[in-house]
Design a protein around this motif. Structure first.
Motif, PDB file in Angstrom:
ATOM      1  N   ILE A 178       4.524 -13.687  18.276  1.00 31.68           N
ATOM      2  CA  ILE A 178       4.204 -14.541  17.127  1.00 31.68           C
ATOM      3  C   ILE A 178       4.939 -14.107  15.857  1.00 31.68           C
ATOM      4  CG2 ILE A 178       2.356 -15.225  15.554  1.00 31.68           C
ATOM      5  CD1 ILE A 178       0.431 -15.141  17.944  1.00 31.68           C
ATOM      6  N   VAL A 179       4.978 -12.809  15.557  1.00 33.69           N
ATOM      7  CA  VAL A 179       5.446 -12.350  14.249  1.00 33.69           C
ATOM      8  C   VAL A 179       6.963 -12.332  14.174  1.00 33.69           C
ATOM      9  CG1 VAL A 179       3.355 -10.967  13.979  1.00 33.69           C
ATOM     10  CG2 VAL A 179       5.434  -9.893  14.868  1.00 33.69           C
ATOM     11  N   ASP A 180       7.472 -12.197  12.950  1.00 31.42           N
ATOM     12  CA  ASP A 180       8.922 -12.189  12.727  1.00 31.42           C
ATOM     13  C   ASP A 180       9.582 -11.065  13.519  1.00 31.42           C
ATOM     14  OD1 ASP A 180       8.390 -14.193  10.957  1.00 31.42           O
ATOM     15  OD2 ASP A 180       9.055 -13.123   9.159  1.00 31.42           O
ATOM     16  N   ASP A 181      10.579 -11.437  14.313  1.00 29.23           N
ATOM     17  CA  ASP A 181      11.408 -10.472  15.043  1.00 29.23           C
ATOM     18  C   ASP A 181      10.598  -9.524  15.918  1.00 29.23           C
ATOM     19  OD1 ASP A 181      13.808 -11.417  13.711  1.00 29.23           O
ATOM     20  OD2 ASP A 181      13.058 -10.371  11.944  1.00 29.23           O
ATOM     21  N   GLY A 182       9.362  -9.895  16.247  1.00 26.13           N
ATOM     22  CA  GLY A 182       8.522  -9.063  17.104  1.00 26.13           C
ATOM     23  C   GLY A 182       8.143  -7.734  16.491  1.00 26.13           C
ATOM     24  N   ASP A 183       8.246  -7.605  15.163  1.00 25.32           N
ATOM     25  CA  ASP A 183       8.057  -6.319  14.485  1.00 25.32           C
ATOM     26  C   ASP A 183       6.731  -6.295  13.741  1.00 25.32           C
ATOM     27  OD1 ASP A 183       8.638  -3.791  13.608  1.00 25.32           O
ATOM     28  OD2 ASP A 183       9.905  -4.441  11.946  1.00 25.32           O
ATOM     29  N   TYR A 184       5.894  -5.338  14.073  1.00 26.22           N
ATOM     30  CA  TYR A 184       4.626  -5.178  13.364  1.00 26.22           C
ATOM     31  C   TYR A 184       4.332  -3.694  13.215  1.00 26.22           C
ATOM     32  CZ  TYR A 184       2.692  -4.300  18.025  1.00 26.22           C
ATOM     33  OH  TYR A 184       2.448  -3.787  19.267  1.00 26.22           O
ATOM     34  N   PHE A 185       3.445  -3.353  12.279  1.00 17.86           N
ATOM     35  CA  PHE A 185       3.100  -1.963  11.981  1.00 17.86           C
ATOM     36  C   PHE A 185       1.615  -1.794  12.238  1.00 17.86           C
ATOM     37  CE2 PHE A 185       2.435   1.636   8.904  1.00 17.86           C
ATOM     38  CZ  PHE A 185       3.314   2.523   9.508  1.00 17.86           C
ATOM     39  N   GLU A 186       1.275  -1.180  13.369  1.00 16.15           N
ATOM     40  CA  GLU A 186      -0.124  -1.083  13.759  1.00 16.15           C
ATOM     41  C   GLU A 186      -0.818   0.051  13.012  1.00 16.15           C
ATOM     42  OE1 GLU A 186      -0.807  -0.950  17.946  1.00 16.15           O
ATOM     43  OE2 GLU A 186      -2.991  -0.873  17.726  1.00 16.15           O
ATOM     44  N   VAL A 187      -2.022  -0.224  12.545  1.00 14.21           N
ATOM     45  CA  VAL A 187      -2.846   0.736  11.810  1.00 14.21           C
ATOM     46  C   VAL A 187      -3.887   1.317  12.767  1.00 14.21           C
ATOM     47  CG1 VAL A 187      -4.508   0.964   9.930  1.00 14.21           C
ATOM     48  CG2 VAL A 187      -2.493  -0.487   9.645  1.00 14.21           C
ATOM     49  N   HIS A 188      -4.063   2.637  12.745  1.00 16.70           N
ATOM     50  CA  HIS A 188      -4.982   3.308  13.676  1.00 16.70           C
ATOM     51  C   HIS A 188      -4.680   2.933  15.129  1.00 16.70           C
ATOM     52  CE1 HIS A 188      -7.726   5.361  10.963  1.00 16.70           C
ATOM     53  NE2 HIS A 188      -7.915   4.268  10.259  1.00 16.70           N
ATOM     54  N   PRO A 189      -3.451   3.086  15.592  1.00 18.76           N
ATOM     55  CA  PRO A 189      -3.128   2.657  16.959  1.00 18.76           C
ATOM     56  C   PRO A 189      -3.838   3.442  18.052  1.00 18.76           C
ATOM     57  CG  PRO A 189      -1.310   3.914  16.012  1.00 18.76           C
ATOM     58  CD  PRO A 189      -2.280   3.672  14.906  1.00 18.76           C
ATOM     59  N   ALA A 190      -4.276   4.679  17.762  1.00 17.88           N
ATOM     60  CA  ALA A 190      -4.886   5.519  18.795  1.00 17.88           C
ATOM     61  C   ALA A 190      -6.409   5.565  18.717  1.00 17.88           C
ATOM     62  CB  ALA A 190      -4.320   6.945  18.712  1.00 17.88           C
ATOM     63  N   TRP A 191      -7.001   5.001  17.692  1.00 17.02           N
ATOM     64  CA  TRP A 191      -8.452   5.051  17.501  1.00 17.02           C
ATOM     65  C   TRP A 191      -9.043   3.661  17.640  1.00 17.02           C
ATOM     66  CZ3 TRP A 191     -11.389   3.853  12.661  1.00 17.02           C
ATOM     67  CH2 TRP A 191     -12.746   4.202  12.762  1.00 17.02           C
ATOM     68  N   ALA A 192     -10.195   3.558  18.325  1.00 12.84           N
ATOM     69  CA  ALA A 192     -10.870   2.271  18.505  1.00 12.84           C
ATOM     70  C   ALA A 192      -9.883   1.234  19.031  1.00 12.84           C
ATOM     71  CB  ALA A 192     -11.510   1.807  17.194  1.00 12.84           C
ATOM     72  N   THR A 193      -9.311   1.529  20.185  1.00 13.54           N
ATOM     73  CA  THR A 193      -8.207   0.714  20.711  1.00 13.54           C
ATOM     74  C   THR A 193      -8.651  -0.658  21.216  1.00 13.54           C
ATOM     75  OG1 THR A 193      -8.458   1.839  22.858  1.00 13.54           O
ATOM     76  CG2 THR A 193      -6.828   2.730  21.318  1.00 13.54           C
ATOM     77  N   ASN A 194      -9.957  -0.954  21.229  1.00 17.98           N
ATOM     78  CA  ASN A 194     -10.428  -2.269  21.631  1.00 17.98           C
ATOM     79  C   ASN A 194     -10.237  -3.323  20.549  1.00 17.98           C
ATOM     80  OD1 ASN A 194     -12.363  -0.367  20.616  1.00 17.98           O
ATOM     81  ND2 ASN A 194     -14.007  -1.815  20.992  1.00 17.98           N
TER      82      ASN A 194
END
Length: 556
Positions: free
Chosen positions: A332-348
């Motif tokens: 969905i997002v531009d160029d497939g690029d996103y910056f995930e916040v807390h990627p390792a915590w509460a992964t659901n």
């Protein structure tokens, strides 16, 4: 009759008209030699002295300290600032400041900077304020002058309306200065709180952070940590062992992976300082300088009307089949690029910053690959804080919904899932930025309401034709609604299956919610990107007023 003292000659009166002899003259005192006046320093000499002092401030009092810092795999404070800011953009303030403490040998140790480097520069051309603990001086410990420098910088950042980044590598309060050091921390905490929601605040942990010092990072918006060199804890391993008998290492107690995956204190964790600081720069490129601005737009090469055909195959029709929500974001997002916040915590739940047609958006999405995407205590807290951050800094919110409900269980109920889930509900209800929700598949029960449903204020709600919006899953609903009929049946299994299909056909078909105005439109998955971008463009200058109040009282 008069008596005369023995041994005293009677005074002889001077003869009339006699002239008294003058006293002998006093010889003049010898002249005191005056040393010749020293010649006034020339401008060249003054400049040389300034250069010498500034060089001393840069080098520090002990050349070997730099070698020791490097031997630990750590950069110096100024090397870190050089990586964070644009080249040659740093302006230092109070570089020649010294402490004024006495006792415990402190009067003999008065290095410039007092163990913290403060100033401002630019990141991608925009002003950013930064302070960096210098572990080479007093172990980066905070004293009165050290704290005063940080206070001034924080005040400047707030007045200028520019982000504040702290590069933390210190041993806590300077014990030799007593309670004045503790008061210094109090001033930092107060300013962290005053700046919250006004300017972005980022803490980068590059060494130890123990005791009360850990509260400043906890008050900021994002916490970065580096594996192997940074730790955060209120009481260290020795105290833990003394009080509880537990033996644990510094990393095991408060290392980067512990806080990134277990406690949720760290937002990000990286293997080295260079990568960490580069990611801080990237995050800053997505954020506005303050709460009065919109996030910076960036032109890209991705077409706004690009069709997202692959979404139909990425998301299985059956609610029992799993998939990776990150793949949906990439499409969905531009160029497939996103910056995930807390990627390792509460992964659901996935929280991420990205761009759509160059505009920054915050995305909250259930992750079916973890706990089937159900909401639990940690996921609710993670998403709630992210929603509040985006709302504070004018970042539009997109919510991608595929949620089977709240995670059931005694631990969750006893842990307070009700109040923690209410945090997410409160955050969405209080948010005034543009809010768009998209239901991909399941949207069941209270979790559906909490995930920014139209009923709690989403500006626009869309759904794919695969959506199932309901109070609960069809199996559970049939067991409740048709319980007597199923139990009285000669073949309960067959009756239950038939009733499940009846319930789906009556209340869970894709258009049930659309017919009742609970979603604004049912859209083709291939049109998702274009629909979202057009909707965001319409809502870009949305304005909504909150009730007049000092502040709300969100769930604890």
């Amino acid at each position: 009759m008069h008596s005369t003292l023995v041994g005293t000659a009677p005074a002889v009166p001077a003869a009339a008209g006699a002239i008294a002899e003058p006293a002998p003259p006093v010889p003049p005192a010898a002249p005191v030699p005056v040393p010749p006046a020293a010649p006034a320093p020339t401008l060249a000499e003054l400049r040389a002295e300034l250069a010498r002092r500034k060089e001393a401030a840069v080098q520090g009092p002990d050349p070997a300290a730099t070698e020791r810092q490097h031997a630990k795999g750590k950069l110096t404070a100024r090397e870190r600032i050089g990586l964070l800011l644009d080249k040659d953009s740093f302006t230092e303030i109070e570089g020649l400041r010294r402490h004024r403490a006495t006792g415990f040998g402190m009067e003999a140790k008065k290095p410039y900077t007092d163990g913290v480097v403060t100033g401002w520069g630019t990141v991608h051309g925009r002003t950013v304020f930064v302070y960096a603990h210098d572990f080479r001086i007093f172990g980066g410990a905070l004293g009165e002058a050290h704290a005063a420098k940080i206070h001034k910088l924080m005040d400047l950042a707030l007045a200028a309306g520019a982000p504040l980044v702290s590069l933390n590598d210190g041993a806590g309060a300077r014990i030799q200065e007593g309670v004045t050091a503790l008061a210094g921390y109090g001033g930092i905490f107060q300013r962290n709180t005053r700046a919250s929601g006004v300017i972005p605040q980022i803490s980068v942990m590059l060494g130890p952070c123990a005791g009360g010092a850990a509260y400043s990072p906890a008050l900021t918006d994002f916490v970065f940590m580096v594996r192997g060199t940074s730790q955060m804890f209120l009481t260290g391993p020795d105290v833990v062992k003394t009080v509880t008998g537990e033996e644990v290492s510094h990393d095991g107690l408060g290392g980067a992976d512990v806080h990134a995956a277990t406690s949720g204190v760290a937002t990000f964790a990286y293997d080295d300082e260079e990568t960490c600081l580069e990611e801080v720069r990237f995050l800053l490129s997505l954020l506005p300088s303050n709460n009065r601005e919109l996030p910076p737009a960036a032109a890209g090469g991705d077409r706004a009307e690009r069709r997202t055909e692959s979404l139909a195959s990425l998301v299985p029709l059956s609610g029992k089949d799993s998939y990776d929500m990150r793949a949906v974001l990439e499409e969905i997002v531009d160029d497939g690029d996103y910056f995930e916040v807390h990627p390792a915590w509460a992964t659901n739940v996935v929280c991420a910053l990205a761009r759509l047609d160059g505009q920054v958006v915050g995305i909250v999405a259930n992750q079916p690959r973890a706990m089937a995407g159900a909401l639990d205590i940690s996921a609710s807290e993670k998403a709630a804080r992210f929603v509040q951050f985006c709302d504070a800094f004018n970042i539009a919110l997109i919510t991608l919904v595929d949620v089977p409900g709240f995670l059931p269980g005694v631990d969750q109920e006893h842990g307070g899932i009700i109040r923690h889930g209410a945090k997410l509900l409160y955050a969405y209800c209080n948010a005034t930025v543009p809010r768009i929700s998209l239901i991909l598949r399941k949207a069941y029960g209270g979790a559906y309401i909490v995930m920014d449903s139209q009923s709690i204020g989403a500006d626009l709600t869309y759904a794919w034709p695969s959506n199932e919006i309901a109070v609960m899953g069809a199996e559970g609903a049939a067991n409740v609604v048709f319980r007597r009929e199923i139990n009285a049946s000669e073949d309960p299994g067959a009756t239950r299956a038939r009733k499940v299909e009846e319930y789906k056909a009556e209340l869970m078909h894709p258009y049930y919610a659309a017919e009742r105005g609970l979603v604004d439109d049912v859209i083709d998955p291939a049109e998702t990107r274009g629909v979202l971008i057009r909707s965001l463009a319409m809502l870009r200058f949305k304005h909504a007023d909150l009730p007049s109040r000092k502040h709300g009282n969100p769930p604890a």
